[in-house]
Design a protein around this motif. Structure first.
Motif, mmCIF file in Angstrom:
data_model
loop_
_atom_site.group_PDB
_atom_site.id
_atom_site.type_symbol
_atom_site.label_atom_id
_atom_site.label_comp_id
_atom_site.label_asym_id
_atom_site.label_seq_id
_atom_site.Cartn_x
_atom_site.Cartn_y
_atom_site.Cartn_z
ATOM 1 N N ALA A 13 -0.054 41.138 -30.407
ATOM 2 C CA ALA A 13 -0.106 41.500 -28.990
ATOM 3 C C ALA A 13 1.237 41.290 -28.302
ATOM 4 C CB ALA A 13 -1.200 40.688 -28.287
ATOM 5 N N GLU A 14 1.896 40.174 -28.612
ATOM 6 C CA GLU A 14 3.179 39.899 -27.964
ATOM 7 C C GLU A 14 4.257 40.893 -28.393
ATOM 8 O OE1 GLU A 14 2.703 36.937 -31.440
ATOM 9 O OE2 GLU A 14 1.476 37.859 -29.866
ATOM 10 N N ASP A 15 4.178 41.365 -29.641
ATOM 11 C CA ASP A 15 5.149 42.348 -30.128
ATOM 12 C C ASP A 15 4.943 43.702 -29.465
ATOM 13 O OD1 ASP A 15 6.211 40.429 -31.798
ATOM 14 O OD2 ASP A 15 5.000 41.017 -33.528
ATOM 15 N N VAL A 16 3.671 44.053 -29.228
ATOM 16 C CA VAL A 16 3.377 45.323 -28.558
ATOM 17 C C VAL A 16 3.983 45.327 -27.160
ATOM 18 C CG1 VAL A 16 1.547 46.776 -27.606
ATOM 19 C CG2 VAL A 16 1.286 45.776 -29.878
ATOM 20 N N GLU A 17 3.735 44.261 -26.418
ATOM 21 C CA GLU A 17 4.221 44.210 -25.037
ATOM 22 C C GLU A 17 5.742 44.185 -24.982
ATOM 23 O OE1 GLU A 17 2.802 42.255 -20.853
ATOM 24 O OE2 GLU A 17 1.854 41.696 -22.745
ATOM 25 N N LYS A 18 6.341 43.471 -25.908
ATOM 26 C CA LYS A 18 7.803 43.378 -25.934
ATOM 27 C C LYS A 18 8.443 44.702 -26.316
ATOM 28 C CE LYS A 18 11.592 40.794 -28.095
ATOM 29 N NZ LYS A 18 11.930 39.715 -29.075
ATOM 30 N N ASN B 243 8.101 55.619 -27.627
ATOM 31 C CA ASN B 243 7.022 54.786 -28.149
ATOM 32 C C ASN B 243 6.286 55.450 -29.316
ATOM 33 O OD1 ASN B 243 7.619 52.746 -26.404
ATOM 34 N ND2 ASN B 243 5.910 53.118 -25.007
ATOM 35 N N GLY C 135 6.277 47.828 -23.909
ATOM 36 C CA GLY C 135 6.262 47.676 -22.461
ATOM 37 C C GLY C 135 4.897 47.698 -21.816
ATOM 38 N N GLU C 136 3.833 47.687 -22.600
ATOM 39 C CA GLU C 136 2.466 47.629 -22.076
ATOM 40 C C GLU C 136 1.651 46.680 -22.936
ATOM 41 O OE1 GLU C 136 0.379 51.202 -20.554
ATOM 42 O OE2 GLU C 136 2.043 52.318 -21.450
ATOM 43 N N SER C 137 0.504 46.258 -22.398
ATOM 44 C CA SER C 137 -0.329 45.347 -23.167
ATOM 45 C C SER C 137 -0.985 46.087 -24.324
ATOM 46 C CB SER C 137 -1.408 44.718 -22.277
ATOM 47 O OG SER C 137 -2.439 45.654 -22.013
ATOM 48 N N LYS C 138 -1.276 45.351 -25.382
ATOM 49 C CA LYS C 138 -1.908 45.950 -26.557
ATOM 50 C C LYS C 138 -3.261 46.546 -26.212
ATOM 51 C CE LYS C 138 -3.486 44.756 -31.240
ATOM 52 N NZ LYS C 138 -3.466 43.729 -32.310
ATOM 53 N N ASN C 139 -4.055 45.828 -25.433
ATOM 54 C CA ASN C 139 -5.395 46.311 -25.099
ATOM 55 C C ASN C 139 -5.351 47.613 -24.308
ATOM 56 O OD1 ASN C 139 -6.674 44.237 -26.405
ATOM 57 N ND2 ASN C 139 -6.930 42.974 -24.582
#
Length: 667
Positions: free
Chosen positions: A217-222, A158, A225-229
């Motif tokens: 946000a959706e790109d971060v999680e994808k 990451n 593997g974790e939420s952006k926040n």
């Protein structure tokens, strides 16, 4: 030499080898400037024992003779104390300090080592980690111990993904680091994060933070593997501790300054403009302490270092000026001693830390295009501002100055546009995202300048009636500005730069167009404006959905609803079919009484946004009725007088200073 002399000069008497070595204060006591009673290296001193921290021995300074050998034998250890004019640059191990005070420059001549002037334990990365659980993570605090941050770093994969996001989304718009060099340092750091220097660790966490802010946000999680926040919160904590470890307020490291600048850009997504502006002042002071405001070529710095310092200074002035603008204050005047030359129009691949000759500047577009175009506009604005004979301060002072006629202002703006066209815009390839972002930025800046030059608020007499020709000029520039805002928010080609543009709302343009449309007669033009405002304002409200509505939003929504009513009435009177109602307008009307008979438009709109009950509405839509949309609480409908802008200016000023979350400001 007496025993006292031996203590003062850092060692035992040279002719008395049988004497015991003099003890020295431990690291904690030395930094706290208190007496240390440590005698045995195996036993902690009473101060450390009481504080329950590790007592680390402070190595004695080398003898003067040894210092002299090191200084004379290796310039890499200390690059010396170079003078130019009234100022003095002192360098050591990548750190620097600039002295232009007569007292300090004279005293520094007597100091045998740059570290004595820098005074911040340069190069000391051998201290052990002590994790202080009571730390409040304030970036401006300083700790005598170093917090262990290994667990706060993302995993190796990451880290590299965030670095790639930084290279794609952030670096092209900032250009304050040399990407090839930093990439190599990151790869080396990933092999053992516990051995990363304090300075570079601060830069790593700043890169994580701004990279996360730049991602959807959706790109971060994808991807991660974790939420952006969650990730951003963790990396922010790491950055705060890293700045504390690096003693931000006392640093003489340009790497820490680079990190702090990136963190300031990141902060726009979770802090208020006034805080950012204040911290920008700290960044400027750090830059002055380091001597970034003086051109390195005059102080015998390397070609590479000189170029990187130029990039840092010019980007810092932009951050400082824009943060001031969002606070409604004038930019801080630059020090009179500033003599930094502009950065070169060169790619990172043209630069190398080992280079001995300046790189050849390229005549066409480079990676520096966006940064240099912004800098060029800033220099033009500053020059005109300085020429204006006005009691007002700030970069836009010349626009309201009576010393320049409107005709002369238009001529000056024409010259600016021609210059930007020749130097940058004609070279832009619209298929390249950075070139497109440069074009959008440059043209939007020009349209905004024209808008401000002709804006109703420029007139001194509040009873002035604005001619239709003037209104046409304002309307045309407002329309173009809003078109670029729509493009920036919705075009996939520049989606990766959305973090930089998302909250750049052309409020003046939208307000003027909504008011002026009641006087326009072109039905196709009106239809275009309504669809455009609908898209731009909807995107803005989506970005602001986590925040409570501000008075500005409530007033804008009231103006939208009133303008839409007037538009529908006009269409009915002239037997014309109105344009489809924009989603955001339908949402507002659904909450306002006595509007149910008005045309609600597109059947593709979600039912909740076409006419559901207020309690079923999203929070930002319910706010219109909660805050008096139907009651005309904000009865702001512009007339033809500049005095009608007073209330809007107050709302705009208050909004710029309000807290915003997850909606970065443009800078």
């Amino acid at each position: 030499m007496s025993s006292l002399d031996g203590f003062l000069f850092g060692g035992p008497e040279r002719d008395s080898p049988t004497k015991q070595p003099t003890s020295f204060a431990c690291m904690v006591c030395h930094k706290r400037k208190v007496r240390c009673d440590r005698q045995d290296p195996r036993i902690p001193c009473s101060n450390c024992a009481k504080a329950k921290v590790e007592c680390i021995s402070r190595p004695p300074p080398p003898s003067r003779r040894k210092r002299d050998r090191e200084t004379n034998g290796s310039v890499s250890q200390e690059r010396g104390k170079y003078t130019n004019g009234s100022g003095r640059m002192i360098m050591k191990g990548g750190n620097s300090i600039y002295l232009d005070n007569n007292l300090w420059t004279s005293v520094s001549n007597e100091l045998p080592n740059a570290a004595d002037v820098l005074g911040d334990e340069l190069g000391n990365d051998n201290d052990k980690f002590v994790y202080d659980v009571s730390d409040d993570y304030v970036i401006l605090s300083t700790s005598v111990t170093r917090d262990a941050l290994t667990e706060l770093h993302p995993n190796a994969l990451n880290i590299f993904k965030l670095w790639q996001a930084f290279l794609e989304n952030v670096n092209p718009l900032t250009k304050i680091i040399h990407a090839p060099t930093v990439q190599q340092q990151i790869l080396e750091a990933m092999s053992d994060l516990s051995k990363v220097s304090r300075e570079f660790e601060a830069l790593m966490f700043a890169i994580y933070c701004i990279a996360l802010v730049s991602m959807q946000a959706e790109d971060v999680e994808k991807s991660l593997g974790e939420s952006k926040n969650v990730l951003l919160s963790k990396c922010r904590r790491g950055a705060q501790l890293a700045f504390k470890n690096a003693s931000l307020l006392r640093t003489s490291s340009s790497v820490v300054l680079q990190a702090f600048m990136l963190y300031l850009l990141c902060m726009r997504s979770f802090s208020d403009p006034h805080t950012i502006w204040t911290l920008c002042g700290i960044a400027v002071r750090i830059a002055q302490r380091i001597g970034i405001h003086r051109d390195g070529s005059a102080h015998r710095l390397s070609v590479f270092e000189t170029e990187m310092r130029r990039r840092i200074w010019f980007q810092l002035t932009i951050i400082d000026a824009t943060s001031a603008q969002f606070c409604g204050v004038a930019s801080t005047p630059l020090p009179a001693t500033v003599d930094v030359q502009p950065p070169m129009n060169a790619n990172d691949s043209d630069l190398d830390p080992r280079m001995t000759e300046p790189a050849c500047e390229k005549p066409g577009p480079t990676e520096m295009m966006f940064v240099l175009a912004r800098s060029e506009f800033g220099k033009w604005l500053l020059r005109l501002s300085n020429q204006a004979e006005s009691s007002n301060t700030g970069p836009w002072a010349f626009i309201s100055s009576s010393s320049m006629s409107l005709k002369d202002k238009d001529k000056t703006i024409d010259e600016l546009e021609a210059h930007m066209e020749e130097k940058f815009l004609r070279h832009c390839d619209k298929s390249i995202p950075l070139h497109m972002a440069t074009t959008m930025m440059a043209r939007s800046a020009i349209y905004y300048t024209r808008l401000m030059a002709h804006h109703p608020r420029q007139y001194q007499d509040p009873n002035t009636r604005i001619s239709q020709a003037e209104k046409d000029i304002i309307f045309d520039n407002s329309l173009k500005m809003t078109e670029y805002a729509d493009y920036a928010q919705n075009n996939p080609a520049v989606r990766k730069f959305l973090w930089h543009m998302v909250n750049h709302m052309p409020w003046d343009a939208i307000i003027f167009m909504l008011s002026e449309m009641r006087h326009r007669t072109d039905s196709e033009e009106k239809s275009k404006v309504w669809q455009l405002i609908g898209k731009v304002y909807s995107s803005h409200i989506k970005a602001m959905s986590k925040n409570d509505p501000t008075p500005l939003h409530m007033a804008i929504q009231n103006l939208i609803a009133k303008s839409w009513r007037a538009y529908i009435e006009e269409c009915n009177l002239n037997n014309r079919t109105p344009t489809l109602c924009p989603t955001i307008v339908a949402s507002l009307l659904a909450n306002a009484p006595k509007i149910s008979s008005l045309q609600q438009g597109d059947e593709s709109f979600p039912a909740a946004e076409r006419g559901a009950s207020p309690q079923d509405q999203p929070r930002h839509d319910r706010s219109s009725s909660q805050f008096g949309l139907e009651g005309e609480t904000f009865g702001l409908m512009l007339g033809d007088s500049p005095k009608d802008w007073n209330e809007w200016d107050n709302l705009l000023s208050n909004f710029q200073g309000s807290f915003t979350e997850d909606a970065p400001y443009l800078s």
